[in-house]
Design a protein around this motif. Structure first.
Motif, PDB file in Angstrom:
ATOM      1  N   MET A 291      77.085  55.524  52.192  1.00  0.00           N
ATOM      2  CA  MET A 291      77.352  56.402  51.056  1.00  0.00           C
ATOM      3  C   MET A 291      76.110  56.631  50.198  1.00  0.00           C
ATOM      4  N   ARG A 292      75.046  55.890  50.464  1.00  0.00           N
ATOM      5  CA  ARG A 292      73.781  56.069  49.747  1.00  0.00           C
ATOM      6  C   ARG A 292      72.664  56.568  50.672  1.00  0.00           C
ATOM      7  N   ASP A 293      73.000  56.771  51.937  1.00  0.00           N
ATOM      8  CA  ASP A 293      72.032  57.233  52.935  1.00  0.00           C
ATOM      9  C   ASP A 293      70.805  56.333  52.973  1.00  0.00           C
ATOM     10  N   LEU A 294      71.039  55.030  53.012  1.00  0.00           N
ATOM     11  CA  LEU A 294      69.962  54.039  53.065  1.00  0.00           C
ATOM     12  C   LEU A 294      70.068  53.261  54.373  1.00  0.00           C
ATOM     13  N   MET A 295      69.068  53.408  55.228  1.00  0.00           N
ATOM     14  CA  MET A 295      69.011  52.661  56.475  1.00  0.00           C
ATOM     15  C   MET A 295      67.813  51.718  56.424  1.00  0.00           C
ATOM     16  N   PHE A 296      68.093  50.445  56.245  1.00  0.00           N
ATOM     17  CA  PHE A 296      67.069  49.404  56.304  1.00  0.00           C
ATOM     18  C   PHE A 296      67.052  48.851  57.724  1.00  0.00           C
ATOM     19  N   SER A 297      65.857  48.642  58.280  1.00  0.00           N
ATOM     20  CA  SER A 297      65.786  48.108  59.636  1.00  0.00           C
ATOM     21  C   SER A 297      64.520  47.291  59.818  1.00  0.00           C
ATOM     22  N   ALA A 298      64.574  46.401  60.796  1.00  0.00           N
ATOM     23  CA  ALA A 298      63.415  45.558  61.075  1.00  0.00           C
ATOM     24  C   ALA A 298      63.527  45.001  62.488  1.00  0.00           C
ATOM     25  N   ALA A 299      62.380  44.770  63.101  1.00  0.00           N
ATOM     26  CA  ALA A 299      62.288  44.039  64.362  1.00  0.00           C
ATOM     27  C   ALA A 299      61.225  42.968  64.197  1.00  0.00           C
ATOM     28  N   LEU A 300      61.401  41.865  64.863  1.00  0.00           N
ATOM     29  CA  LEU A 300      60.502  40.727  64.698  1.00  0.00           C
ATOM     30  C   LEU A 300      59.060  41.123  64.987  1.00  0.00           C
ATOM     31  N   ASP A 301      58.170  40.814  64.042  1.00  0.00           N
ATOM     32  CA  ASP A 301      56.731  41.070  64.136  1.00  0.00           C
ATOM     33  C   ASP A 301      56.382  42.560  64.138  1.00  0.00           C
ATOM     34  N   GLN A 302      57.327  43.402  63.692  1.00  0.00           N
ATOM     35  CA  GLN A 302      57.067  44.848  63.655  1.00  0.00           C
ATOM     36  C   GLN A 302      57.267  45.449  62.267  1.00  0.00           C
ATOM     37  N   GLY A 303      57.520  44.619  61.265  1.00  0.00           N
ATOM     38  CA  GLY A 303      57.694  45.117  59.913  1.00  0.00           C
ATOM     39  C   GLY A 303      59.108  45.583  59.628  1.00  0.00           C
ATOM     40  N   ALA A 304      59.348  45.887  58.364  1.00  0.00           N
ATOM     41  CA  ALA A 304      60.649  46.362  57.902  1.00  0.00           C
ATOM     42  C   ALA A 304      60.488  47.743  57.280  1.00  0.00           C
ATOM     43  N   THR A 305      61.519  48.572  57.413  1.00  0.00           N
ATOM     44  CA  THR A 305      61.454  49.936  56.891  1.00  0.00           C
ATOM     45  C   THR A 305      62.744  50.309  56.186  1.00  0.00           C
ATOM     46  N   LEU A 306      62.643  51.304  55.305  1.00  0.00           N
ATOM     47  CA  LEU A 306      63.788  51.969  54.692  1.00  0.00           C
ATOM     48  C   LEU A 306      63.666  53.447  55.013  1.00  0.00           C
ATOM     49  N   ASN A 307      64.607  53.955  55.780  1.00  0.00           N
ATOM     50  CA  ASN A 307      64.560  55.354  56.205  1.00  0.00           C
ATOM     51  C   ASN A 307      63.190  55.704  56.786  1.00  0.00           C
ATOM     52  N   GLY A 308      62.630  54.751  57.530  1.00  0.00           N
ATOM     53  CA  GLY A 308      61.367  54.973  58.222  1.00  0.00           C
ATOM     54  C   GLY A 308      60.121  54.635  57.430  1.00  0.00           C
ATOM     55  N   ARG A 309      60.262  54.302  56.144  1.00  0.00           N
ATOM     56  CA  ARG A 309      59.103  53.997  55.304  1.00  0.00           C
ATOM     57  C   ARG A 309      58.908  52.483  55.208  1.00  0.00           C
ATOM     58  N   PRO A 310      57.679  51.998  55.342  1.00  0.00           N
ATOM     59  CA  PRO A 310      57.431  50.546  55.318  1.00  0.00           C
ATOM     60  C   PRO A 310      57.841  49.906  53.991  1.00  0.00           C
ATOM     61  N   LEU A 311      58.307  48.662  54.091  1.00  0.00           N
ATOM     62  CA  LEU A 311      58.748  47.911  52.918  1.00  0.00           C
ATOM     63  C   LEU A 311      57.812  46.735  52.640  1.00  0.00           C
ATOM     64  N   GLY A 312      57.811  46.285  51.381  1.00  0.00           N
ATOM     65  CA  GLY A 312      57.040  45.109  50.997  1.00  0.00           C
ATOM     66  C   GLY A 312      57.634  44.468  49.763  1.00  0.00           C
ATOM     67  N   VAL A 313      57.672  43.139  49.735  1.00  0.00           N
ATOM     68  CA  VAL A 313      58.208  42.418  48.581  1.00  0.00           C
ATOM     69  C   VAL A 313      57.215  42.473  47.428  1.00  0.00           C
ATOM     70  N   THR A 314      57.691  42.121  46.240  1.00  0.00           N
ATOM     71  CA  THR A 314      56.807  42.099  45.075  1.00  0.00           C
ATOM     72  C   THR A 314      55.928  40.849  45.100  1.00  0.00           C
ATOM     73  N   GLY A 315      54.880  40.869  44.293  1.00  0.00           N
ATOM     74  CA  GLY A 315      53.996  39.717  44.164  1.00  0.00           C
ATOM     75  C   GLY A 315      54.302  38.874  42.938  1.00  0.00           C
ATOM     76  N   GLN A 316      55.474  39.070  42.357  1.00  0.00           N
ATOM     77  CA  GLN A 316      55.849  38.338  41.135  1.00  0.00           C
ATOM     78  C   GLN A 316      55.807  36.829  41.374  1.00  0.00           C
ATOM     79  N   ASP A 317      55.268  36.074  40.410  1.00  0.00           N
ATOM     80  CA  ASP A 317      55.244  34.621  40.581  1.00  0.00           C
ATOM     81  C   ASP A 317      55.670  33.857  39.336  1.00  0.00           C
ATOM     82  N   GLY A 318      56.161  34.561  38.320  1.00  0.00           N
ATOM     83  CA  GLY A 318      56.618  33.874  37.116  1.00  0.00           C
ATOM     84  C   GLY A 318      58.063  34.200  36.813  1.00  0.00           C
ATOM     85  N   PHE A 319      58.814  33.244  36.287  1.00  0.00           N
ATOM     86  CA  PHE A 319      60.233  33.441  36.013  1.00  0.00           C
ATOM     87  C   PHE A 319      60.481  34.408  34.860  1.00  0.00           C
TER      88      PHE A 319
END
Length: 260
Positions: A121-149
């Protein structure tokens, strides 16, 4: 070329979305599971029937673990296993909210190798394969670098703030948020929309498997609440809580959690 496991999961997830949409906001038949395990609808069962037929036909040598199928521990003798939640966020589905997902994963010898999480219902396809990265609708994903609470945005339920979960007897200060689908919460960490996700209760593998690969392939760290690496296709398919974040914040969360 032969169809890859990831291609298979993506195609099956999209078809699942079309099935579920036929029941969405139509007051589908609903039942309560035994032992307070939550509701299930005719949509969950229809999607599960479709997935079990299509996926097991495509990969008959793979084992099967799904929230809506009777568990057969013979799956442990299989090198590969499907780990499936036909609809993650069933209560949201019943309420007419759009924040529910199809969560599909394949694990090999305890490690997830392919994953698809679709919010139709949001047209969001997240996908990943081992050692090939993760994507959202074909665009690469990356976590934040936050390190403080203090400035972090963390997805967590209210029970996770209870004093017995934390070494100091109180949870650290952070901005708490919530989404009903565990798979979607993990996908949002992979996307970098939030800094961390934690659930400190026993968590079913089918809620976690696909999102776990999204996080790790997006450069994040994911473990149980004691910091141990996650292993899938267990006899008892429950994990000892889940913590997901970038490496630095993950380390700080684990350090502050009680060792239980």
């Amino acid at each position: 070329m032969p169809e890859t496991d990831l291609d298979l999961l993506i195609k099956a997830a999209r078809a699942s979305g079309e099935i579920a949409k036929k029941f969405f906001q139509t007051e589908p038949k609903t039942w309560d599971k035994d032992d307070g395990a939550g509701p299930v609808t005719e949509a969950d069962l229809a999607v599960n029937t479709y997935l079990e037929d299509v996926l097991r036909t495509a990969r008959p040598e793979y084992g099967w673990l799904s929230e809506e199928s009777l568990d057969d521990t013979k799956r442990q003798s299989n090198e590969y296993v499907f780990i499936i939640d036909p609809i993650d966020g069933t209560r949201s589905f019943i309420e007419g909210s759009r924040t529910w997902a199809h969560s599909l994963a394949i694990a090999r010898e305890g490690r997830v190798t392919a994953a698809a999480v679709l919010l139709p219902m949001r047209d969001l396809m997240f996908s990943a394969a081992l050692d090939q990265g993760a994507t959202l609708n074909g665009r690469p994903l990356g976590v934040t670098g936050q390190d403080g609470f203090e400035t972090s945005e963390i997805l967590a339920t209210r029970p996770a703030l209870q004093s017995h979960h934390w070494r100091a007897g109180t949870a650290p200060e952070f901005s708490r948020h919530h989404r009903p689908s565990l798979a979607y919460r993990l996908a949002l960490i992979a996307q970098g929309r939030f800094d961390a996700m934690l659930t400190l209760r026993p968590s079913w593998e089918w809620d976690i498997a696909a999102g776990a690969l999204l996080v790790s392939e997006a450069g994040g760290t994911i473990s149980d609440k004691t910091g141990r690496s996650l292993k899938f296709n267990n006899v008892d398919p429950r994990l000892n809580g889940v913590v997901a974040a970038g490496l630095n914040l993950h380390t700080k969360i684990i350090d502050k959690l009680a060792a239980t």
